[in-house]
Design a protein around this motif. Structure first.
Motif, PDB file in Angstrom:
ATOM      1  N   THR A 123      -6.080   0.214  15.120  1.00  0.00           N
ATOM      2  CA  THR A 123      -5.036   1.078  15.665  1.00  0.00           C
ATOM      3  C   THR A 123      -3.758   0.826  14.887  1.00  0.00           C
ATOM      4  O   THR A 123      -3.586  -0.246  14.292  1.00  0.00           O
ATOM      5  N   VAL A 124      -2.865   1.819  14.882  1.00  0.00           N
ATOM      6  CA  VAL A 124      -1.605   1.687  14.161  1.00  0.00           C
ATOM      7  C   VAL A 124      -0.457   2.279  14.966  1.00  0.00           C
ATOM      8  O   VAL A 124      -0.664   3.036  15.913  1.00  0.00           O
ATOM      9  N   GLY A 125       0.736   1.953  14.521  1.00  0.00           N
ATOM     10  CA  GLY A 125       1.937   2.533  15.089  1.00  0.00           C
ATOM     11  C   GLY A 125       2.998   2.645  14.011  1.00  0.00           C
ATOM     12  O   GLY A 125       2.841   2.119  12.914  1.00  0.00           O
ATOM     13  N   GLY A 126       4.084   3.339  14.297  1.00  0.00           N
ATOM     14  CA  GLY A 126       5.162   3.513  13.328  1.00  0.00           C
ATOM     15  C   GLY A 126       4.964   4.754  12.469  1.00  0.00           C
ATOM     16  O   GLY A 126       4.148   5.619  12.763  1.00  0.00           O
ATOM     17  N   LYS A 127       5.712   4.820  11.361  1.00  0.00           N
ATOM     18  CA  LYS A 127       5.667   5.992  10.480  1.00  0.00           C
ATOM     19  C   LYS A 127       4.264   6.293   9.977  1.00  0.00           C
ATOM     20  O   LYS A 127       3.866   7.440   9.871  1.00  0.00           O
ATOM     21  N   ILE A 128       3.528   5.246   9.650  1.00  0.00           N
ATOM     22  CA  ILE A 128       2.210   5.467   9.070  1.00  0.00           C
ATOM     23  C   ILE A 128       1.278   6.165  10.055  1.00  0.00           C
ATOM     24  O   ILE A 128       0.390   6.906   9.666  1.00  0.00           O
ATOM     25  N   ILE A 186       0.830  -1.199   0.000  1.00  0.00           N
ATOM     26  CA  ILE A 186       0.000   0.000   0.000  1.00  0.00           C
ATOM     27  C   ILE A 186       0.864   1.248   0.000  1.00  0.00           C
ATOM     28  O   ILE A 186       2.043   1.207   0.351  1.00  0.00           O
ATOM     29  N   LYS A 187       0.241   2.331  -0.389  1.00  0.00           N
ATOM     30  CA  LYS A 187       0.896   3.638  -0.340  1.00  0.00           C
ATOM     31  C   LYS A 187      -0.138   4.637   0.153  1.00  0.00           C
ATOM     32  O   LYS A 187      -1.226   4.745  -0.401  1.00  0.00           O
ATOM     33  N   ILE A 188       0.230   5.335   1.208  1.00  0.00           N
ATOM     34  CA  ILE A 188      -0.615   6.405   1.735  1.00  0.00           C
ATOM     35  C   ILE A 188       0.272   7.630   1.835  1.00  0.00           C
ATOM     36  O   ILE A 188       1.230   7.642   2.612  1.00  0.00           O
ATOM     37  N   GLY A 189      -0.028   8.619   1.032  1.00  0.00           N
ATOM     38  CA  GLY A 189       0.819   9.806   1.006  1.00  0.00           C
ATOM     39  C   GLY A 189       2.246   9.407   0.678  1.00  0.00           C
ATOM     40  O   GLY A 189       2.488   8.657  -0.266  1.00  0.00           O
ATOM     41  N   ALA A 197       5.017   4.210   1.631  1.00  0.00           N
ATOM     42  CA  ALA A 197       4.671   3.006   0.879  1.00  0.00           C
ATOM     43  C   ALA A 197       5.336   1.837   1.588  1.00  0.00           C
ATOM     44  O   ALA A 197       6.483   1.923   2.019  1.00  0.00           O
ATOM     45  N   ALA A 198       4.591   0.749   1.721  1.00  0.00           N
ATOM     46  CA  ALA A 198       5.148  -0.411   2.423  1.00  0.00           C
ATOM     47  C   ALA A 198       4.389  -1.668   2.057  1.00  0.00           C
ATOM     48  O   ALA A 198       3.271  -1.619   1.555  1.00  0.00           O
ATOM     49  N   ARG A 199       5.033  -2.774   2.341  1.00  0.00           N
ATOM     50  CA  ARG A 199       4.400  -4.086   2.230  1.00  0.00           C
ATOM     51  C   ARG A 199       4.067  -4.537   3.643  1.00  0.00           C
ATOM     52  O   ARG A 199       4.918  -4.502   4.525  1.00  0.00           O
ATOM     53  N   PHE A 200       2.841  -4.956   3.819  1.00  0.00           N
ATOM     54  CA  PHE A 200       2.384  -5.436   5.112  1.00  0.00           C
ATOM     55  C   PHE A 200       2.129  -6.932   5.023  1.00  0.00           C
ATOM     56  O   PHE A 200       1.555  -7.405   4.045  1.00  0.00           O
ATOM     57  N   PHE A 212      -7.533  -8.887  12.911  1.00  0.00           N
ATOM     58  CA  PHE A 212      -6.390  -8.774  12.020  1.00  0.00           C
ATOM     59  C   PHE A 212      -5.209  -8.141  12.732  1.00  0.00           C
ATOM     60  O   PHE A 212      -5.369  -7.367  13.669  1.00  0.00           O
ATOM     61  N   ASP A 213      -4.040  -8.512  12.243  1.00  0.00           N
ATOM     62  CA  ASP A 213      -2.784  -8.011  12.789  1.00  0.00           C
ATOM     63  C   ASP A 213      -1.809  -8.003  11.626  1.00  0.00           C
ATOM     64  O   ASP A 213      -1.641  -9.019  10.952  1.00  0.00           O
ATOM     65  N   ALA A 214      -1.169  -6.858  11.354  1.00  0.00           N
ATOM     66  CA  ALA A 214      -0.253  -6.747  10.223  1.00  0.00           C
ATOM     67  C   ALA A 214       0.984  -5.950  10.608  1.00  0.00           C
ATOM     68  O   ALA A 214       0.895  -4.988  11.377  1.00  0.00           O
ATOM     69  N   GLN A 215       2.113  -6.350  10.050  1.00  0.00           N
ATOM     70  CA  GLN A 215       3.388  -5.683  10.289  1.00  0.00           C
ATOM     71  C   GLN A 215       3.921  -5.158   8.961  1.00  0.00           C
ATOM     72  O   GLN A 215       3.890  -5.878   7.961  1.00  0.00           O
ATOM     73  N   GLY A 216       4.425  -3.931   8.975  1.00  0.00           N
ATOM     74  CA  GLY A 216       4.974  -3.323   7.766  1.00  0.00           C
ATOM     75  C   GLY A 216       6.387  -2.827   7.962  1.00  0.00           C
ATOM     76  O   GLY A 216       6.782  -1.828   7.362  1.00  0.00           O
ATOM     77  N   GLY A 217       7.157  -3.479   8.825  1.00  0.00           N
ATOM     78  CA  GLY A 217       8.531  -3.053   9.069  1.00  0.00           C
ATOM     79  C   GLY A 217       8.567  -1.659   9.659  1.00  0.00           C
ATOM     80  O   GLY A 217       7.754  -1.323  10.518  1.00  0.00           O
ATOM     81  N   VAL A 218       9.487  -0.815   9.150  1.00  0.00           N
ATOM     82  CA  VAL A 218       9.627   0.538   9.692  1.00  0.00           C
ATOM     83  C   VAL A 218       8.410   1.407   9.405  1.00  0.00           C
ATOM     84  O   VAL A 218       8.186   2.408  10.071  1.00  0.00           O
ATOM     85  N   ALA A 219       7.586   1.017   8.405  1.00  0.00           N
ATOM     86  CA  ALA A 219       6.381   1.792   8.098  1.00  0.00           C
ATOM     87  C   ALA A 219       5.369   1.702   9.235  1.00  0.00           C
ATOM     88  O   ALA A 219       4.571   2.596   9.420  1.00  0.00           O
TER      89      ALA A 219
END
Length: 189
Positions: free
Chosen positions: A112-117, A50-53, A56-59, A78-85
């Motif tokens: 809920t989210v965390g990280g750069k995104i 995905i890319k938001i603004g 961009a990352a792979r989850f 659901f639970d997803a990880q996107g690395g540094v994103a």
């Protein structure tokens, strides 16, 4: 993020239920979905780009179906990880109700989210969530019409989604599926 919505579909409830439980159909309908595979009963491994603004990352993540009442409803965790994103987690409730010759799909998503995104503005995230949900439903309806053209007599009404600002990542329609959405919807979760 909290999001609710509904969609009128021309196909009967059982056809829609079967499609919402078909990994091949969901993979084709979720924007950016690269993987949607059954790993154990009611549990799927999911991968999406995905890319938001500017982010961009792979989850990579997992979707688990619970509280299944066929052909009417289920809960998605659901639970997803996107690395540094960053990461996203949450739940979605999907309900189908007969409506004339077709059915009505209702969904709610909490995430809920965390990280750069998570640092992106809420307005950008809400807009992306709504766009991803609409894209999922457009693809889902096209897939249903392609597979069941006789059932699609009348065009479906547009989806309605009402994101509420509570700090989160758009729900990626595994909802809609997902959400979807959901529903998957893939709404970025």
């Amino acid at each position: 993020m909290e999001m609710t919505g509904s969609r009128a579909l021309a196909q009967p409830q059982q056809i829609v239920w079967d499609a919402l439980n078909n990994a091949e159909i969901l993979k084709a309908c979720i924007p950016g979905c690269e993987k949607f595979e059954l790993t154990e009963p009611n549990t799927y491994a999911v991968g999406t780009a995905i890319k938001i603004g500017p982010v961009a990352a792979r989850f990579q993540g997992k979707v688990t179906l619970t509280d299944i009442v066929a052909p009417s409803s289920y809960q998605l965790q659901f639970d997803a990880q996107g690395g540094v994103a960053g990461f996203g987690k949450g739940s979605s409730r999907v309900e189908l109700k007969p409506a004339g010759a077709g059915c009505e799909l209702h969904y709610t998503v909490s995430s809920t989210v965390g990280g750069k995104i998570a640092q992106l503005g809420q307005r950008l995230i809400d807009g992306a969530a709504k766009s991803l949900a609409e894209d999922f439903f457009r693809r889902f309806e096209e897939e249903l019409q392609k597979r069941h053209p006789a059932a699609a007599q009348a065009p479906a009404a547009p989806a309605t989604a009402e994101p509420a600002s509570s700090g989160g990542l758009p729900t990626w329609v595994w909802v809609a599926i997902a959400a979807a959405v959901a529903l998957g919807l893939v709404i970025l979760r």
